[in-house]
Design a protein around this motif. Structure first.
Motif, PDB file in Angstrom:
ATOM      1  N   ILE A 228     107.283 -64.758 -61.385  1.00 56.05           N
ATOM      2  CA  ILE A 228     106.289 -64.269 -62.243  1.00 56.05           C
ATOM      3  C   ILE A 228     105.623 -62.935 -61.692  1.00 56.05           C
ATOM      4  CG2 ILE A 228     105.604 -66.313 -63.374  1.00 56.05           C
ATOM      5  CD1 ILE A 228     102.886 -66.107 -61.920  1.00 56.05           C
ATOM      6  N   GLY A 229     105.381 -62.080 -62.637  1.00 52.73           N
ATOM      7  CA  GLY A 229     105.032 -60.984 -62.309  1.00 52.73           C
ATOM      8  C   GLY A 229     103.830 -60.808 -61.438  1.00 52.73           C
ATOM      9  N   ILE A 230     102.685 -61.613 -61.529  1.00 50.11           N
ATOM     10  CA  ILE A 230     101.391 -61.551 -60.673  1.00 50.11           C
ATOM     11  C   ILE A 230     101.732 -62.130 -59.198  1.00 50.11           C
ATOM     12  CG2 ILE A 230     100.792 -63.693 -61.467  1.00 50.11           C
ATOM     13  CD1 ILE A 230      97.947 -62.246 -62.068  1.00 50.11           C
ATOM     14  N   LEU A 231     102.718 -63.037 -59.028  1.00 55.48           N
ATOM     15  CA  LEU A 231     103.085 -63.392 -57.615  1.00 55.48           C
ATOM     16  C   LEU A 231     104.639 -63.294 -57.485  1.00 55.48           C
ATOM     17  CD1 LEU A 231     101.305 -66.969 -58.191  1.00 55.48           C
ATOM     18  CD2 LEU A 231     100.668 -64.990 -56.500  1.00 55.48           C
ATOM     19  N   PRO A 232     105.058 -61.922 -57.162  1.00 55.42           N
ATOM     20  CA  PRO A 232     106.300 -61.538 -57.213  1.00 55.42           C
ATOM     21  C   PRO A 232     106.980 -62.175 -55.772  1.00 55.42           C
ATOM     22  CG  PRO A 232     105.099 -59.579 -56.822  1.00 55.42           C
ATOM     23  CD  PRO A 232     104.093 -60.578 -57.154  1.00 55.42           C
ATOM     24  N   GLU A 233     106.258 -62.114 -54.901  1.00 51.65           N
ATOM     25  CA  GLU A 233     106.919 -62.586 -53.614  1.00 51.65           C
ATOM     26  C   GLU A 233     107.077 -64.120 -53.628  1.00 51.65           C
ATOM     27  OE1 GLU A 233     102.509 -63.559 -53.559  1.00 51.65           O
ATOM     28  OE2 GLU A 233     103.846 -62.121 -54.272  1.00 51.65           O
ATOM     29  N   VAL A 234     106.729 -64.854 -54.567  1.00 48.89           N
ATOM     30  CA  VAL A 234     106.497 -66.280 -54.601  1.00 48.89           C
ATOM     31  C   VAL A 234     107.827 -66.819 -55.092  1.00 48.89           C
ATOM     32  CG1 VAL A 234     105.519 -68.591 -55.270  1.00 48.89           C
ATOM     33  CG2 VAL A 234     104.239 -66.275 -54.574  1.00 48.89           C
ATOM     34  N   PRO A 235     108.894 -67.452 -54.352  1.00 52.81           N
ATOM     35  CA  PRO A 235     110.140 -67.950 -55.000  1.00 52.81           C
ATOM     36  C   PRO A 235     109.995 -69.115 -55.977  1.00 52.81           C
ATOM     37  CG  PRO A 235     109.908 -68.925 -52.847  1.00 52.81           C
ATOM     38  CD  PRO A 235     108.675 -67.976 -53.098  1.00 52.81           C
ATOM     39  N   THR A 236     110.833 -69.508 -56.647  1.00 49.75           N
ATOM     40  CA  THR A 236     110.902 -70.568 -57.701  1.00 49.75           C
ATOM     41  C   THR A 236     111.367 -71.599 -56.838  1.00 49.75           C
ATOM     42  OG1 THR A 236     113.136 -70.348 -58.335  1.00 49.75           O
ATOM     43  CG2 THR A 236     111.161 -68.898 -59.666  1.00 49.75           C
ATOM     44  N   LEU A 237     111.022 -72.967 -57.430  1.00 48.33           N
ATOM     45  CA  LEU A 237     111.597 -74.058 -56.968  1.00 48.33           C
ATOM     46  C   LEU A 237     112.954 -74.196 -57.132  1.00 48.33           C
ATOM     47  CD1 LEU A 237     108.760 -76.848 -57.720  1.00 48.33           C
ATOM     48  CD2 LEU A 237     109.660 -76.023 -55.606  1.00 48.33           C
ATOM     49  N   GLN A 238     113.365 -73.594 -58.147  1.00 49.12           N
ATOM     50  CA  GLN A 238     115.057 -73.525 -58.178  1.00 49.12           C
ATOM     51  C   GLN A 238     115.557 -72.834 -57.389  1.00 49.12           C
ATOM     52  OE1 GLN A 238     116.389 -72.647 -62.124  1.00 49.12           O
ATOM     53  NE2 GLN A 238     114.678 -74.225 -63.313  1.00 49.12           N
ATOM     54  N   GLU A 239     114.948 -71.751 -56.805  1.00 49.79           N
ATOM     55  CA  GLU A 239     115.469 -70.841 -55.826  1.00 49.79           C
ATOM     56  C   GLU A 239     115.655 -71.694 -54.650  1.00 49.79           C
ATOM     57  OE1 GLU A 239     113.966 -66.693 -55.179  1.00 49.79           O
ATOM     58  OE2 GLU A 239     112.755 -66.850 -57.070  1.00 49.79           O
ATOM     59  N   SER A 240     114.401 -72.473 -54.397  1.00 48.73           N
ATOM     60  CA  SER A 240     114.463 -73.037 -52.838  1.00 48.73           C
ATOM     61  C   SER A 240     115.081 -74.390 -53.056  1.00 48.73           C
ATOM     62  CB  SER A 240     112.900 -73.344 -52.951  1.00 48.73           C
ATOM     63  OG  SER A 240     112.223 -72.024 -53.460  1.00 48.73           O
ATOM     64  N   GLY A 241     116.025 -74.630 -53.867  1.00 44.76           N
ATOM     65  CA  GLY A 241     117.040 -75.840 -53.737  1.00 44.76           C
ATOM     66  C   GLY A 241     116.903 -76.909 -54.806  1.00 44.76           C
ATOM     67  N   LEU A 242     115.724 -76.846 -55.458  1.00 42.88           N
ATOM     68  CA  LEU A 242     115.614 -77.789 -56.510  1.00 42.88           C
ATOM     69  C   LEU A 242     116.081 -77.574 -57.665  1.00 42.88           C
ATOM     70  CD1 LEU A 242     112.081 -79.068 -55.588  1.00 42.88           C
ATOM     71  CD2 LEU A 242     114.327 -79.517 -54.625  1.00 42.88           C
ATOM     72  N   GLY A 243     117.428 -77.482 -58.157  1.00 35.43           N
ATOM     73  CA  GLY A 243     118.190 -76.856 -59.201  1.00 35.43           C
ATOM     74  C   GLY A 243     117.471 -77.507 -60.461  1.00 35.43           C
ATOM     75  N   GLY A 244     117.327 -76.715 -61.667  1.00 39.62           N
ATOM     76  CA  GLY A 244     116.645 -77.235 -62.819  1.00 39.62           C
ATOM     77  C   GLY A 244     115.403 -77.399 -63.017  1.00 39.62           C
ATOM     78  N   PHE A 245     114.520 -77.436 -61.918  1.00 38.64           N
ATOM     79  CA  PHE A 245     113.201 -77.644 -61.823  1.00 38.64           C
ATOM     80  C   PHE A 245     112.280 -76.713 -62.628  1.00 38.64           C
ATOM     81  CE2 PHE A 245     109.010 -78.529 -60.786  1.00 38.64           C
ATOM     82  CZ  PHE A 245     108.741 -79.770 -60.005  1.00 38.64           C
ATOM     83  N   GLU A 246     111.884 -77.424 -63.716  1.00 35.49           N
ATOM     84  CA  GLU A 246     111.003 -76.783 -64.665  1.00 35.49           C
ATOM     85  C   GLU A 246     109.799 -77.313 -65.166  1.00 35.49           C
ATOM     86  OE1 GLU A 246     111.315 -73.583 -68.512  1.00 35.49           O
ATOM     87  OE2 GLU A 246     113.446 -74.613 -67.658  1.00 35.49           O
ATOM     88  N   VAL A 247     108.724 -76.985 -65.196  1.00 33.79           N
ATOM     89  CA  VAL A 247     107.499 -77.487 -65.945  1.00 33.79           C
ATOM     90  C   VAL A 247     106.649 -76.215 -66.109  1.00 33.79           C
ATOM     91  CG1 VAL A 247     106.368 -78.515 -64.055  1.00 33.79           C
ATOM     92  CG2 VAL A 247     105.926 -79.399 -66.168  1.00 33.79           C
ATOM     93  N   THR A 248     105.912 -76.316 -67.202  1.00 37.12           N
ATOM     94  CA  THR A 248     104.997 -75.340 -67.660  1.00 37.12           C
ATOM     95  C   THR A 248     103.977 -75.929 -68.211  1.00 37.12           C
ATOM     96  OG1 THR A 248     106.187 -74.551 -69.420  1.00 37.12           O
ATOM     97  CG2 THR A 248     106.449 -73.285 -67.230  1.00 37.12           C
TER      98      THR A 248
END
Ligand code: MLT
Length: 325
Positions: A228-248
């Motif tokens: 997300i734009g406000i935390l551009p340096e923060v990777p996603t859990l998906q990028e970090s190896g947890l494929g398909g991880f998504e919750v908002t």
């Protein structure tokens, strides 16, 4: 007899139209209460107060917030479901409402006793930890959790809260258990995370971004498919190896079932105006989220999202072996 019946029917119709016209004409004629089923100062409360302030301008009446945390938010949802369907008691909460049915064997209300007004915003979430946690990135957080053998503490706002749902997904994705510590909201949980009294939390940017910026807590990853734009340096859990991880944390507004259609329309229009309000838009942006498009701030769009989330989470909750309490 036929003339008598059509006369009665005409009278009934006139009465009904007068009733909704009356409802339309004078609503609201006194302050409106929005129940937020989580502690004050937390993420849902933050969203609610911004929206309520703006809606009160359109409605011409004060819109006051009543916080009622507990049981993941199901108590507050129950209060609104049982309230008078006159448009003066509303519920502002989130995805949790779609999971209570699967997580609670007995609820203080039936999910069908809530009727939709509209969607509000879809808040991204962050996996965060205490600032002295011996982990710098997601892989080290996972090793820490596994090394704790189930004793790593994870703050939530109770069963069915989105912080809890995120914990369900995380434990399943990494194949390790956490010790969840329930609070009346992630507002108070954040106090304990900053105080290093709990290890980890999965919480909405509306509650974490300011603490992350001042390094009171450590952020590891986003729960969104994209950064997300406000935390551009923060990777996603998906990028970090947890494929398909998504919750908002999609938030929405509900009214008790039986609330006149005309009043729900008035509320939906006031909500749409609030979501177009530059103050709301910029405050949301500061906190890492944005309003939904106006066409989603309507009853039908919330109904659709609600049904699809019930289907998704009932399956996920069953797969995770989470049994109804
Ligand atoms: C809150 O406002 O405390 C949160 O929305 C609770 C939660 O994690 O669901």
């Amino acid at each position: 007899m036929k003339r008598l019946l059509s006369g009665v029917a005409a009278l009934l119709m006139a009465g009904l139209t007068a009733n909704s016209a009356m409802a339309q004409k004078v609503y609201p004629e006194r302050p409106v209460t929005i129940v937020v089923p989580a502690a004050a100062g937390g993420p849902s409360d933050t969203v609610a107060r911004l929206v309520a302030d703006s809606m009160s301008k359109t409605l011409g009446q004060q819109v006051v917030i009543e916080n009622m945390g507990g049981a993941g938010g199901s108590l507050g949802a129950g209060k609104v479901a049982k309230a008078e369907p006159d448009g003066y008691t509303l519920l502002l909460y989130h995805i949790g409402v779609a999971t209570f049915g699967a997580l609670y064997s007995s609820l203080p209300y039936k999910p069908a006793e809530l009727s939709s007004v509209g969607l509000i915003t879809d808040v991204p979430m962050t996996l965060v930890g205490r600032s002295d946690l011996p982990a710098q990135k997601v892989a080290e957080v996972i090793s820490f959790i596994k090394a704790q053998n189930g004793a790593a503490t994870f703050g939530t706002a109770g069963v069915g809260a989105v912080s809890h749902l995120c914990g369900i997904l995380l434990q399943q994705a990494i194949g390790a258990k956490l010790t969840t510590v329930p609070y009346k909201g992630t507002g108070p949980a954040m106090t304990d995370l900053i105080g290093k009294r709990i290890d980890l939390m999965c919480d909405q940017t509306t509650n974490t971004v300011n603490q992350i910026k001042v390094k009171e807590i450590r952020v590891y990853a986003m729960t969104t498919p994209k950064r997300i734009g406000i935390l551009p340096e923060v990777p996603t859990l998906q990028e970090s190896g947890l494929g398909g991880f998504e919750v908002t944390a999609w938030h929405a507004l509900w009214a008790p079932k039986g609330t006149p259609e005309a009043i729900r329309q008035t509320l939906s229009l006031a909500l749409q105006k609030a979501l177009a309000d530059p103050v709301v838009i910029s405050r949301f942006a500061d906190l890492g989220t944005s309003p939904v498009p106006a066409e989603l701030a309507v009853p039908a769009a919330l109904d659709q999202r609600f049904q699809s989330e019930i289907a998704r989470w009932s399956k996920l909750i069953a797969e995770a072996g989470e049994v109804a309490k």
